[in-house]
Design a protein around this motif. Sequence first.
Motif, PDB file in Angstrom:
ATOM      1  N   PRO A  93       0.830  -1.211   0.000  1.00 41.81           N
ATOM      2  CA  PRO A  93       0.000   0.000   0.000  1.00 41.81           C
ATOM      3  C   PRO A  93       0.863   1.259   0.000  1.00 41.81           C
ATOM      4  N   GLN A  94       0.468   2.227  -0.762  1.00 43.11           N
ATOM      5  CA  GLN A  94       1.159   3.510  -0.824  1.00 43.11           C
ATOM      6  C   GLN A  94       0.156   4.621  -0.546  1.00 43.11           C
ATOM      7  N   ASP A  95       0.601   5.648   0.145  1.00 50.14           N
ATOM      8  CA  ASP A  95      -0.285   6.788   0.359  1.00 50.14           C
ATOM      9  C   ASP A  95       0.225   8.036  -0.354  1.00 50.14           C
ATOM     10  N   GLY A  96       1.325   7.900  -1.072  1.00 50.49           N
ATOM     11  CA  GLY A  96       1.872   9.027  -1.812  1.00 50.49           C
ATOM     12  C   GLY A  96       2.847   9.854  -1.007  1.00 50.49           C
ATOM     13  N   SER A  97       2.989   9.582   0.284  1.00 47.40           N
ATOM     14  CA  SER A  97       3.847  10.409   1.118  1.00 47.40           C
ATOM     15  C   SER A  97       5.333  10.108   0.918  1.00 47.40           C
ATOM     16  N   THR A  98       5.662   8.968   0.332  1.00 50.19           N
ATOM     17  CA  THR A  98       7.071   8.607   0.159  1.00 50.19           C
ATOM     18  C   THR A  98       7.506   8.613  -1.295  1.00 50.19           C
ATOM     19  N   VAL A  99       6.612   8.940  -2.204  1.00 48.41           N
ATOM     20  CA  VAL A  99       6.938   8.942  -3.622  1.00 48.41           C
ATOM     21  C   VAL A  99       6.922  10.385  -4.120  1.00 48.41           C
ATOM     22  N   LYS A 100       8.059  10.853  -4.611  1.00 47.91           N
ATOM     23  CA  LYS A 100       8.148  12.230  -5.101  1.00 47.91           C
ATOM     24  C   LYS A 100       7.211  12.425  -6.277  1.00 47.91           C
ATOM     25  N   GLY A 101       6.528  13.542  -6.286  1.00 45.73           N
ATOM     26  CA  GLY A 101       5.658  13.889  -7.400  1.00 45.73           C
ATOM     27  C   GLY A 101       4.219  13.427  -7.244  1.00 45.73           C
ATOM     28  N   TYR A 102       3.927  12.724  -6.152  1.00 42.42           N
ATOM     29  CA  TYR A 102       2.566  12.239  -5.927  1.00 42.42           C
ATOM     30  C   TYR A 102       2.010  12.828  -4.641  1.00 42.42           C
ATOM     31  N   ARG A 103       0.746  13.130  -4.658  1.00 41.83           N
ATOM     32  CA  ARG A 103       0.078  13.657  -3.466  1.00 41.83           C
ATOM     33  C   ARG A 103      -0.345  12.499  -2.571  1.00 41.83           C
ATOM     34  N   ARG A 104      -0.689  12.807  -1.343  1.00 37.59           N
ATOM     35  CA  ARG A 104      -1.191  11.794  -0.424  1.00 37.59           C
ATOM     36  C   ARG A 104      -2.585  11.376  -0.896  1.00 37.59           C
ATOM     37  N   LEU A 105      -2.797  10.074  -1.024  1.00 38.22           N
ATOM     38  CA  LEU A 105      -4.071   9.561  -1.518  1.00 38.22           C
ATOM     39  C   LEU A 105      -5.090   9.460  -0.383  1.00 38.22           C
ATOM     40  N   THR A 106      -6.320   9.795  -0.698  1.00 40.55           N
ATOM     41  CA  THR A 106      -7.401   9.626   0.270  1.00 40.55           C
ATOM     42  C   THR A 106      -7.880   8.181   0.216  1.00 40.55           C
ATOM     43  N   SER A 107      -8.670   7.790   1.194  1.00 34.47           N
ATOM     44  CA  SER A 107      -9.224   6.434   1.165  1.00 34.47           C
ATOM     45  C   SER A 107     -10.144   6.275  -0.041  1.00 34.47           C
ATOM     46  N   GLY A 108     -10.816   7.343  -0.443  1.00 38.60           N
ATOM     47  CA  GLY A 108     -11.656   7.294  -1.643  1.00 38.60           C
ATOM     48  C   GLY A 108     -10.842   7.087  -2.902  1.00 38.60           C
ATOM     49  N   ASP A 109      -9.679   7.767  -2.992  1.00 37.99           N
ATOM     50  CA  ASP A 109      -8.779   7.588  -4.137  1.00 37.99           C
ATOM     51  C   ASP A 109      -8.336   6.135  -4.236  1.00 37.99           C
ATOM     52  N   ILE A 110      -7.945   5.587  -3.105  1.00 33.99           N
ATOM     53  CA  ILE A 110      -7.463   4.210  -3.072  1.00 33.99           C
ATOM     54  C   ILE A 110      -8.569   3.243  -3.478  1.00 33.99           C
ATOM     55  N   GLU A 111      -9.785   3.497  -3.002  1.00 36.90           N
ATOM     56  CA  GLU A 111     -10.914   2.631  -3.365  1.00 36.90           C
ATOM     57  C   GLU A 111     -11.179   2.672  -4.869  1.00 36.90           C
ATOM     58  N   VAL A 112     -11.167   3.864  -5.444  1.00 33.72           N
ATOM     59  CA  VAL A 112     -11.405   4.003  -6.886  1.00 33.72           C
ATOM     60  C   VAL A 112     -10.314   3.292  -7.673  1.00 33.72           C
ATOM     61  N   MET A 113      -9.058   3.492  -7.284  1.00 35.11           N
ATOM     62  CA  MET A 113      -7.954   2.833  -8.003  1.00 35.11           C
ATOM     63  C   MET A 113      -8.061   1.318  -7.908  1.00 35.11           C
ATOM     64  N   ASN A 114      -8.390   0.805  -6.732  1.00 32.85           N
ATOM     65  CA  ASN A 114      -8.531  -0.641  -6.582  1.00 32.85           C
ATOM     66  C   ASN A 114      -9.673  -1.179  -7.429  1.00 32.85           C
ATOM     67  N   ARG A 115     -10.764  -0.433  -7.530  1.00 36.37           N
ATOM     68  CA  ARG A 115     -11.882  -0.865  -8.376  1.00 36.37           C
ATOM     69  C   ARG A 115     -11.478  -0.855  -9.844  1.00 36.37           C
ATOM     70  N   LEU A 116     -10.751   0.182 -10.264  1.00 37.39           N
ATOM     71  CA  LEU A 116     -10.273   0.229 -11.652  1.00 37.39           C
ATOM     72  C   LEU A 116      -9.370  -0.961 -11.948  1.00 37.39           C
ATOM     73  N   SER A 165      -5.289   9.439 -13.656  1.00 36.08           N
ATOM     74  CA  SER A 165      -6.299  10.495 -13.516  1.00 36.08           C
ATOM     75  C   SER A 165      -6.744  10.630 -12.070  1.00 36.08           C
ATOM     76  N   VAL A 166      -6.669   9.541 -11.321  1.00 35.17           N
ATOM     77  CA  VAL A 166      -7.054   9.570  -9.909  1.00 35.17           C
ATOM     78  C   VAL A 166      -5.921  10.141  -9.054  1.00 35.17           C
ATOM     79  N   VAL A 167      -4.704   9.647  -9.243  1.00 36.25           N
ATOM     80  CA  VAL A 167      -3.592  10.072  -8.374  1.00 36.25           C
ATOM     81  C   VAL A 167      -3.065  11.456  -8.732  1.00 36.25           C
ATOM     82  N   GLN A 168      -3.296  11.902  -9.951  1.00 35.20           N
ATOM     83  CA  GLN A 168      -2.920  13.235 -10.415  1.00 35.20           C
ATOM     84  C   GLN A 168      -1.471  13.583 -10.070  1.00 35.20           C
ATOM     85  N   PRO A 169      -0.509  12.819 -10.634  1.00 36.47           N
ATOM     86  CA  PRO A 169       0.900  13.109 -10.341  1.00 36.47           C
ATOM     87  C   PRO A 169       1.337  14.441 -10.969  1.00 36.47           C
ATOM     88  N   ASP A 170       2.473  14.935 -10.488  1.00 34.19           N
ATOM     89  CA  ASP A 170       3.061  16.135 -11.080  1.00 34.19           C
ATOM     90  C   ASP A 170       3.301  15.891 -12.565  1.00 34.19           C
TER      91      ASP A 170
END
Length: 78
Positions: A6-29, A70-75
């Motif tokens: 699991p990643q929340d975006g806090s340790t990956v440069k260029g990515y924002r912290r993911l919400t639980s909703g973001d994670i749910e949507v990505m897992n469904r996709l 589109s969900v994680v919206q990286p830099d």
Amino acid sequence: MSEAKPQDGSTVKGYRRLTSGDIEVMNRLKDVSRHFLNLLDTAEETGADPRWVAMAKTGMEKACVFACRSVVQPDDDC
């Protein structure tokens, strides 16, 4: 396919912290993508043209990456 840690975006440069909703949507996709890829495997096993199956798999893989980005919206530079 292996399960990623699991990643929340806090340790990956260029990515924002993911919400639980973001994670749910990505897992469904990703679940939909896996299901579709499994259907393509079944189609190939039952006689579908392997060239077209390969192209469909590539298209689905690309679609999943695009949808997840589109969900994680990286830099822009990621």
